[in-house]
Each structure stands twice: as structure tokens, then as C-alpha cells.
Design a protein around this motif. Sequence first.
Motif, short mmCIF file in Angstrom:
data_model
loop_
_atom_site.label_atom_id
_atom_site.label_comp_id
_atom_site.label_asym_id
_atom_site.label_seq_id
_atom_site.Cartn_x
_atom_site.Cartn_y
_atom_site.Cartn_z
N SER A 401 0.87 -1.18 0.00
CA SER A 401 0.00 0.00 0.00
C SER A 401 0.91 1.22 0.00
N GLY A 402 0.35 2.40 -0.32
CA GLY A 402 1.16 3.61 -0.30
C GLY A 402 1.80 3.82 1.06
N GLY A 403 0.98 3.76 2.11
CA GLY A 403 1.47 3.87 3.49
C GLY A 403 0.60 2.97 4.36
N ALA A 404 0.99 2.80 5.60
CA ALA A 404 0.22 1.90 6.46
C ALA A 404 0.33 2.34 7.91
N THR A 405 -0.71 2.04 8.68
CA THR A 405 -0.65 2.30 10.11
C THR A 405 -1.01 1.02 10.85
N ILE A 406 -0.21 0.72 11.86
CA ILE A 406 -0.49 -0.42 12.72
C ILE A 406 -1.25 0.10 13.94
N ASN A 407 -2.41 -0.53 14.20
CA ASN A 407 -3.15 -0.22 15.43
C ASN A 407 -3.82 1.16 15.46
N ASP A 408 -4.11 1.72 14.30
CA ASP A 408 -4.81 3.02 14.28
C ASP A 408 -5.41 3.26 12.90
N GLY A 409 -6.19 4.36 12.80
CA GLY A 409 -6.63 4.84 11.49
C GLY A 409 -5.43 5.47 10.79
N PHE A 410 -5.67 6.45 9.90
CA PHE A 410 -4.60 6.90 8.98
C PHE A 410 -3.50 7.75 9.64
N THR A 417 5.57 15.83 8.26
CA THR A 417 6.98 15.82 7.84
C THR A 417 7.47 14.46 7.35
N VAL A 418 6.60 13.46 7.34
CA VAL A 418 7.06 12.14 6.85
C VAL A 418 6.53 11.91 5.44
N PRO A 419 7.31 11.17 4.61
CA PRO A 419 6.91 11.03 3.20
C PRO A 419 5.53 10.41 3.06
N PHE A 420 4.78 10.92 2.08
CA PHE A 420 3.42 10.47 1.85
C PHE A 420 3.22 10.27 0.35
N GLY A 421 2.69 9.12 -0.03
CA GLY A 421 2.43 8.89 -1.45
C GLY A 421 1.83 7.53 -1.67
N GLY A 422 1.36 7.28 -2.88
CA GLY A 422 0.75 6.00 -3.21
C GLY A 422 1.73 5.05 -3.86
N VAL A 423 1.19 3.93 -4.32
CA VAL A 423 1.99 2.93 -5.02
C VAL A 423 1.12 2.38 -6.14
N GLY A 424 1.74 2.07 -7.28
CA GLY A 424 0.95 1.56 -8.41
C GLY A 424 -0.13 2.55 -8.80
N TRP A 428 1.90 7.99 -7.88
CA TRP A 428 3.32 7.95 -8.27
C TRP A 428 4.02 9.09 -7.55
N GLY A 429 5.10 8.76 -6.87
CA GLY A 429 5.89 9.80 -6.22
C GLY A 429 5.38 10.11 -4.82
N ALA A 430 6.18 10.84 -4.08
CA ALA A 430 5.81 11.15 -2.70
C ALA A 430 6.19 12.59 -2.40
N TYR A 431 5.60 13.13 -1.32
CA TYR A 431 5.99 14.47 -0.86
C TYR A 431 5.81 14.53 0.64
N ARG A 432 5.91 15.73 1.20
CA ARG A 432 5.91 16.05 2.64
C ARG A 432 7.34 15.91 3.19
N GLY A 433 7.67 16.80 4.11
CA GLY A 433 9.01 16.79 4.69
C GLY A 433 10.04 16.97 3.58
N LYS A 434 11.16 16.26 3.69
CA LYS A 434 12.22 16.42 2.69
C LYS A 434 11.75 15.94 1.32
#
Length: 528
Positions: A401-410, A417-424, A428-434
Motif C-alpha cells: 500500500s502507499g502507506g500503512a498504520t499499525i493499530n490506528d486509522g490513517f 513531515t514524513v513522506p506520503f504517497g501512493g503505489v501503483g 506515483w511519487g511522494a511528498y511532505r518533509g524532505k
Amino acid sequence: MATKAPEFQATALEAIPKIASLARGQFRTHKTKNVEWRKTQLRKLYWALEDFKPQLVEALKSDLGKSSFEALLTEVDWVKKDCMWMLDHLDSFVKDQKLGSPDVPATYSIMNFRVKKEPLGTVLIIGPYNYPIQLLLCPLVGAIAAGCTAVLKPSELTPACAMWTKELIEKRLDSGSFSVVNGAIPETNALMAEKWDKIFFTGSAQVGSIIAQKAAQTLTPVVLELGGKNPAFITKNCGNLALAARRLLWGKTQNAGQVCMSQNYVLIDKDLVPTFIEFLKVAYKDMFPNGAKASPDLSRIVNKRHFHRIKKMLDDTQGKIVMGGELDESELYIEPTAVLVNSVNDSMMQEESFGPIFSIYPVNTLDEALNIANLIHKTPLSLFTFGNKAENNRILNEMTSGGATINDGFFHGAVNTVPFGGVGDSGWGAYRGKASFDSFTHFRTIAETPGWAEKLIRVRYMPYDFKALAFLNRLTEKSPNFDRSGKVVKGFGYWIKFLFGLGGKSAKGAFLRWLVVLAAHYMYTNRS
Ligand SMILES: NC(=O)C1=CN([C@@H]2O[C@H](COP(=O)(O)OP(=O)(O)OC[C@H]3O[C@@H](n4cnc5c(N)ncnc54)[C@H](O)[C@@H]3O)[C@@H](O)[C@H]2O)C=CC1
Ligand SMILES: CC1=C(/C=C/C(C)=C/C=C/C(C)=C/C=C/C=C(C)/C=C/C=C(C)/C=C/C=C(\C)C(=O)O)C(C)(C)CCC1
């Protein structure tokens, strides 16, 4: 200043080529290469957001019924924080990166290899309606930081936000370097007819595909931030089912679930279903003691088209509504709703919810859950796991998946500040933070060969000399420590390394072992 937004006005189609050309012209002045100039723009954006706060909060209320709490937390203050964070780190991001070992073999170390961070140029940023400030302006923070000029196209479905955005950008940021084009498909098409150095699109997969196809004609790189049918997994070993229910309900209440990364459906061990539904109801009551409709916190659906899209999912389901279910078109209100379903073909499993509704699908095993999730959407934007450690790891391992959370919603998407983006097909591509800086930056490798090295590196010239090549190979080639079947061969070199490394694999480990040996030896020889 009045807080009521100016009436929505689309940008004249004939003005669009001029706006794009002006932004390109501003980039060619090279002023954006100056890091101080970029910082000034970020500071101005920060203060513009602060000064337009009442207007933006009001606009979010009128466009989406968004509460001022969410308007600040997830939109205005969110982007302000982004500006501050970028200002704090920009000096280190823009620095040339010196390339040494292991990227550059020791034999080439005299060539001063480095990576220069260059702005891509003039970029187009197209935003969606659900977070009209955050999802349009956070990419802009990245573009400014990287030294790009930009044209922004807000969603026409949130007209008040679009009009204030135009005013705050064009009045406060460098004139011509940053502009806003307002409108819908014709205006976006006019923008797409221009040449950009990158297009950053957030929105639906259908429109994302149109944008990517058009961009491909001119080989324009694109970032696509799209949607997905996101699964949540709850196993028998989840530990705290009440917490799982509460946290998942959160994902469907913020912005009335108009969050592309919130769960579409919950795959849950069948024995837990009745208790899970009870816990959902308890959490609902906690969040909305007077009912969701009376709550000042719950957003409304953006417009009638989306209201009917979500309503149709409920009308078409063969499942049973186990929580919520109230709708009121006159207010564009949809109650947070859970539907118990028993078929993967159900509308509640097949359509992207992008609203306050989700389905609960009982499963017998985790195998079954993973098969269903991979069948529904192999590359969703998000995924949520509520199991024991081994089960959570297994889910993360067997489904992407683009991103995932264990034990919580999104939660993986709730930190700016942490990278955010999808997959497939979820992006395509990510942003946020660096990643926001990187997204608009060209990483340009530079080599510099000193004149005095000419004799050393002349092997490349004709007439070719095999003896010189053999000599170079002796210096640079590493012989394999594996055979033709792929097995590692522990030859003489391995044992020598093992012996001198005292069994340690890394140089640091070997060094520490030697220190211990020498200390022991010292103590032994100096004992009284
Ligand atoms: N991955 C992410 O970060 C996010 C993804 N989304 C996804 O976006 C969708 C909802 O947002 P919407 O605003 O409805 O998306 P949308 O794709 O309808 O619109 C996005 C933008 O594209 C423009 N547009 C619409 N149709 C177009 C066309 N035929 N040609 C050219 N431009 C066009 C719109 O004016 C708008 O600015 C959902 O599918 C959701 O999952 C939404 C927010 C965040
Ligand atoms: C304060 C102290 C501590 C720490 C406290 C903590 C950790 C507080 C945590 C607060 C939480 C959970 C806040 C939640 C915020 C949620 C946010 C900001 C949601 C944002 C959603 C967004 C941006 C949605 C985006 C949507 C997108 C991209 C989409 O549709 O695709 C200690 C450390 C405990 C110490 C004491 C003091």
C-alpha cells in the motif's frame, strides 16, 4: 478585511498561456536559485496564511462545512507548520552532496563527484476538493523550497477556498512567479496545453490517468496523488477491540471521511463482529453525544453529485446498516455509517467510499482476508492492521500500500513531515518533509576531472590498449565471492578477513573486538 469570499470567477482561457509564460520567464531570470529569495517566499506564505486565517476558516466552512478546529489543524496551521519546517531545514537540503564511498570507487575519488540540487523549473500544481488548502499549498511549499516557479489550479468544487487562495498567493508572493488559475475542465485543459517541467496532481484516478496521458505526450514528469480502496484488518489477537473501533471511526469522521487514505472496508474475524459493532456504537456516542447531525465538528459532503455518489453505494448494497444510515440532502449530510456485507461484489466493497461510510466484512482466517484485500485493490493508498505483532508483519509483508498504520486509522498520513504517497495505481511519487523538496528538485551529478590526472586516466582514449585495461581492471575489479549457483564461497580471503576481524562482519565490529582483546591482554600482562 471581509471574510466572505469573492464570487467564484474562472480565469479567462486566453489569459492562461500568458500566466504560464510569465511563470516560465520568472524562472529564467534565475532569481529562484537564490536560497534567500526562496526563504522570503516561504516566510511570506506563512504570514499570508496567518493573515488570511479568518477568511480561510470561513471558506472551509462554506465549501465543506468544515469545523474551524479541522480548518486550523489540518489545513491552515498544517501548511504554516510546513513553511516553518522547510525554513528550518532548507539550508541543509540545498547543499551540494559530496559523493564518496560507496557511490564512487576509490580509484575515481580524485574526480570530486557531487550532486547539485537544481530546481526543476516551472511546475503546475492541481488540487482536489477535500483539503483544498493543505493539498494545494503543501506541494507549493516543496516547489518554492526547491526553487521552482509555479501555477496552481485549485478545485472548482471548493470555490470560496479557490478565490481566497488566488488572492493570498497573488497578493503576497512574488508576482508572476506564483499564480493561481481558477476553473474546471476547460481551464485545466488550457493549462495542460502548456509545457511544464513537472505536474503535481492530487485527485481521482480517472482524472490522474487523463493528466498522465497528456503529460506523456511532452515527456513531462508527473506526481500523482490518487485514491484507493483501503482495507483495515482486525484479527482475534488485536488486543483492544474497543480501541480499534474508536480509531477506525475517527478515520471516517474527520472531514466526514472525505479522506483518500481512510479505510473503505474492514476485514474482521467473524467471531468479533457483534462486539466490534457494539464498540463502534459506543465510540459514536462518545464522539457525538447529541447525534452526528447536531455536531458542530462533522463536515458536510462537498456537493450534490458526491452526496448522490455516496448515497448510491448505500442504495445498492445488499448488506445491513449496523450503525448510522441517516442522510439529508438539503444539508448534504451523511451520518457516519457502517454496513455489514457478505459479498466482495457488494457496492460497499467495490466503490471508493471517500465519505463517512464503510463496510464490515467477516472473515474466517487471515488468509481469506489477505486474498480478499488483494482482489479488491492490490495497491491501495493505505492499509491498517489490528493484530498481534506476527500478524501485523504478515499483512505488511503480503500486501502493499502507499502507506500503512499499525493499530490506528490513517496516522501515517497525519504527520506533515514524513513522506506520503501512493503505489501503483494509488499514486506515483511522494511528498511532505524532505520528500517535498526532492519532488521538485533535479539531482544533478557533477564530475570534475583535474588536468594533472590526465596520464592516470588516459586508458579511455584510442588507440585502445588492452594492457592498460588489464592494469586498470586489476586495480578496480572485485573478484566474486560466489559460485555459478549463487552460493557464497568461503575462500582464502574470507578466512583471512574472518581471522583478522575476529569473526566480526563490519570493520567497526572488528575494531571493537580488537579493543576488547587488547584491553584483556593489557589487564592480564599488568596484573599485580
Ligand atoms: N492521494 C491523495 O493525496 C489524495 C487523493 N484524493 C482523491 O481525489 C478524489 C477526490 O478529489 P476530486 O477533487 O473529486 O478529484 P478530481 O480528480 O475530480 O479533481 C481533481 C482536480 O482535477 C481537475 N479535473 C477534474 N476533471 C478533470 C478533467 N477531466 N480534466 C482535467 N482536469 C480535471 C479538477 O478541477 C480538480 O482541480 C478521490 O478519488 C480521492 O481518493 C483526494 C485527496 C488526496
Ligand atoms: C503533548 C505531549 C505529548 C504528546 C502528545 C501527542 C502525541 C499528541 C497527539 C495528537 C494527535 C493524535 C493529533 C492528531 C492529529 C491529526 C491530524 C493532524 C490529522 C491530519 C489529517 C490530514 C492531514 C489529512 C490529510 C488527507 C489527505 C492527504 C488525503 O485525503 O489524502 C507527549 C509526548 C506524550 C509528552 C507530553 C506532552
